[in-house]
Structures are given as structure tokens and as C-alpha cells.
Design a protein around this motif. Structure first.
Motif, PDB file in Angstrom:
ATOM      1  N   VAL A  69      54.049  21.215 -23.942  1.00  0.00           N
ATOM      2  CA  VAL A  69      54.170  19.768 -23.956  1.00  0.00           C
ATOM      3  C   VAL A  69      52.714  19.650 -23.665  1.00  0.00           C
ATOM      4  N   ASP A  70      52.277  18.393 -24.105  1.00  0.00           N
ATOM      5  CA  ASP A  70      50.746  18.066 -24.668  1.00  0.00           C
ATOM      6  C   ASP A  70      49.812  19.823 -24.073  1.00  0.00           C
ATOM      7  N   GLY A  71      50.342  20.455 -25.503  1.00  0.00           N
ATOM      8  CA  GLY A  71      49.227  21.881 -25.794  1.00  0.00           C
ATOM      9  C   GLY A  71      49.551  22.253 -24.505  1.00  0.00           C
ATOM     10  N   GLU A  72      50.302  22.640 -23.579  1.00  0.00           N
ATOM     11  CA  GLU A  72      50.823  23.183 -22.169  1.00  0.00           C
ATOM     12  C   GLU A  72      52.289  24.282 -22.670  1.00  0.00           C
ATOM     13  N   MET A  73      52.163  25.266 -22.551  1.00  0.00           N
ATOM     14  CA  MET A  73      53.739  25.842 -22.721  1.00  0.00           C
ATOM     15  C   MET A  73      54.793  25.697 -21.456  1.00  0.00           C
ATOM     16  N   ALA A  74      55.434  24.893 -21.430  1.00  0.00           N
ATOM     17  CA  ALA A  74      55.800  24.040 -20.146  1.00  0.00           C
ATOM     18  C   ALA A  74      57.474  24.635 -20.254  1.00  0.00           C
ATOM     19  N   ALA A  75      57.982  25.339 -21.340  1.00  0.00           N
ATOM     20  CA  ALA A  75      59.530  25.615 -20.817  1.00  0.00           C
ATOM     21  C   ALA A  75      59.950  27.058 -22.473  1.00  0.00           C
ATOM     22  N   LEU A  97      66.421  30.530 -20.008  1.00  0.00           N
ATOM     23  CA  LEU A  97      66.249  29.177 -20.005  1.00  0.00           C
ATOM     24  C   LEU A  97      65.491  28.790 -18.650  1.00  0.00           C
ATOM     25  N   PHE A  98      64.287  28.280 -19.215  1.00  0.00           N
ATOM     26  CA  PHE A  98      63.488  28.229 -17.620  1.00  0.00           C
ATOM     27  C   PHE A  98      62.495  26.453 -18.323  1.00  0.00           C
ATOM     28  N   VAL A  99      62.517  25.462 -17.431  1.00  0.00           N
ATOM     29  CA  VAL A  99      61.385  24.686 -17.279  1.00  0.00           C
ATOM     30  C   VAL A  99      60.378  24.957 -16.419  1.00  0.00           C
ATOM     31  N   LEU A 100      59.179  24.485 -16.403  1.00  0.00           N
ATOM     32  CA  LEU A 100      58.230  24.144 -15.199  1.00  0.00           C
ATOM     33  C   LEU A 100      59.156  23.258 -14.427  1.00  0.00           C
ATOM     34  N   GLU A 101      58.677  23.631 -13.189  1.00  0.00           N
ATOM     35  CA  GLU A 101      59.134  23.048 -12.420  1.00  0.00           C
ATOM     36  C   GLU A 101      57.831  20.888 -12.401  1.00  0.00           C
ATOM     37  N   SER A 102      57.278  21.043 -12.759  1.00  0.00           N
ATOM     38  CA  SER A 102      56.138  19.973 -13.111  1.00  0.00           C
ATOM     39  C   SER A 102      57.585  18.953 -14.623  1.00  0.00           C
ATOM     40  N   HIS A 103      58.030  20.074 -14.952  1.00  0.00           N
ATOM     41  CA  HIS A 103      58.633  19.122 -16.002  1.00  0.00           C
ATOM     42  C   HIS A 103      59.137  19.398 -16.485  1.00  0.00           C
ATOM     43  N   ARG A 104      60.710  19.408 -15.111  1.00  0.00           N
ATOM     44  CA  ARG A 104      61.712  19.677 -15.445  1.00  0.00           C
ATOM     45  C   ARG A 104      62.741  17.816 -15.040  1.00  0.00           C
ATOM     46  N   GLY A 105      64.051  17.116 -15.483  1.00  0.00           N
ATOM     47  CA  GLY A 105      64.010  15.977 -15.508  1.00  0.00           C
ATOM     48  C   GLY A 105      63.072  15.343 -16.685  1.00  0.00           C
ATOM     49  N   LYS A 106      63.003  16.560 -17.815  1.00  0.00           N
ATOM     50  CA  LYS A 106      62.278  15.194 -19.607  1.00  0.00           C
ATOM     51  C   LYS A 106      62.523  15.778 -20.040  1.00  0.00           C
TER      52      LYS A 106
END
Length: 161
Positions: A69-75, A97-106
Motif C-alpha cells: 500500500v503506497d509502497g509499504e508492505m501492509a499485509a 492472513l494478517f493486515v497491519l492495524e493501520s490498514h484494517r477495514g480497507k
């Protein structure tokens, strides 16, 4: 690549793809955060080498997709093809299956699951199985929302060493 707008109307560039071998150290960091989130011990020692071996071998026993996401591995998600005696067929076991907290719900988690679904179809598998801790309420709601069905079982393990 996907270009999505979240509730704050900030445009996100999301890429779902297999990781490159140079990204494995970042994947190990996400694995460590995942283990911490699920309250499990995690030792990073040797993990990058082992994951590289399993993900990049000629017939890999483990598969992985990452969300950038925007160049960052987020999940990430990891999965493998397994066999069910009862169904007399192969299925996909989604191990993580893991998504960084700041990217959950998206929708990132759903995008990763959809990519695993595509892999399952290409592999002639008609089912994906996975597990989550009973206290991971947010994940359970997500899995129900995407159509997942739960079956209560206890997972045992036996260390052989």
C-alpha cells in the motif's frame, strides 16, 4: 494495482502480488507482528532463509501474497495445497492472513482472500480452510462477512525434537 479511496477520501495504491526474495525480511517482520497480535512467541532467527527456501523452490510447498500500500508492505497471506481424506480432494489451507492495524477495514484482507481464491481455482481446489483464535472478534466478523463458515475444533500440536 488498485486505486481505492478510503473513508477519509485519501487515495490508496494497493498492489497484491507475490513477494520478491529481497522482501522476505519485511515479510518476517509482518510475521512477528502477527504472532504478537495473536499472543504467540516468535523467534525471527533463520526465518528469512527458511521462508525463502520454501517460497522460492522449484515446486514450492508454501505460497504467499503480499499487499503493498503506497509502497509499504501492509499485509500478507500464506497458504498451501493440502488433501482432505473425507472429501477425497485437494483444498487450500490458508495458514496466515494478517493486515497491519493501520490498514484494517480497507478491503485489503478481502483482496488477499480473493487472490487465494483465484489460486485455488487454478489449482482445481474447491475449498479454502483456515483458522483464527476464538478471541479475534474482528477477524471472525470479517470471515463471516466474506462468507466463511466456522466449525469449532481444538487445534493440537506435538513438538518432535
Amino acid at each position: 494495482w488498485f486505486n481505492l479511496r478510503n473513508t477519509k477520501e485519501r487515495c490508496m495504491n494497493i498492489e497484491i502480488r507475490k513477494p520478491q526474495i529481497t522482501e522476505i525480511p519485511q515479510l518476517v517482520e509482518l510475521c512477528a507482528l502477527h504472532a504478537e497480535y495473536e499472543k504467540y512467541d516468535f523467534d525471527k532467527t533463520g526465518k528469512a532463509e527458511k521462508l525463502s527456501q520454501f517460497l522460492f523452490s522449484e515446486n514450492p510447498p508454501l505460497h504467499c501474497y503480499i499487499a503493498v500500500v503506497d509502497g509499504e508492505m501492509a499485509a500478507y497471506t500464506t497458504f498451501s495445497k493440502q488433501f482432505s481424506t473425507w472429501q477425497a480432494m485437494h483444498y487450500i489451507h490458508m495458514d496466515c492472513l494478517f493486515v497491519l492495524e493501520s490498514h484494517r477495514g480497507k478491503v485489503i484482507g478481502e483482496m488477499l482472500v480473493n487472490k487465494v481464491k483465484d489460486f485455488a481455482k487454478e489449482s482445481n481446489c474447491t475449498q479454502i480452510q483456515w483458522q483464527t483464535p476464538h478471541d479475534n472478534v474482528r477477524a471472525i466478523k470479517f470471515y463471516h462477512r466474506i462468507g466463511g463458515k466456522a466449525k469449532q475444533k481444538l487445534r493440537y500440536y506435538l513438538n518432535i525434537q
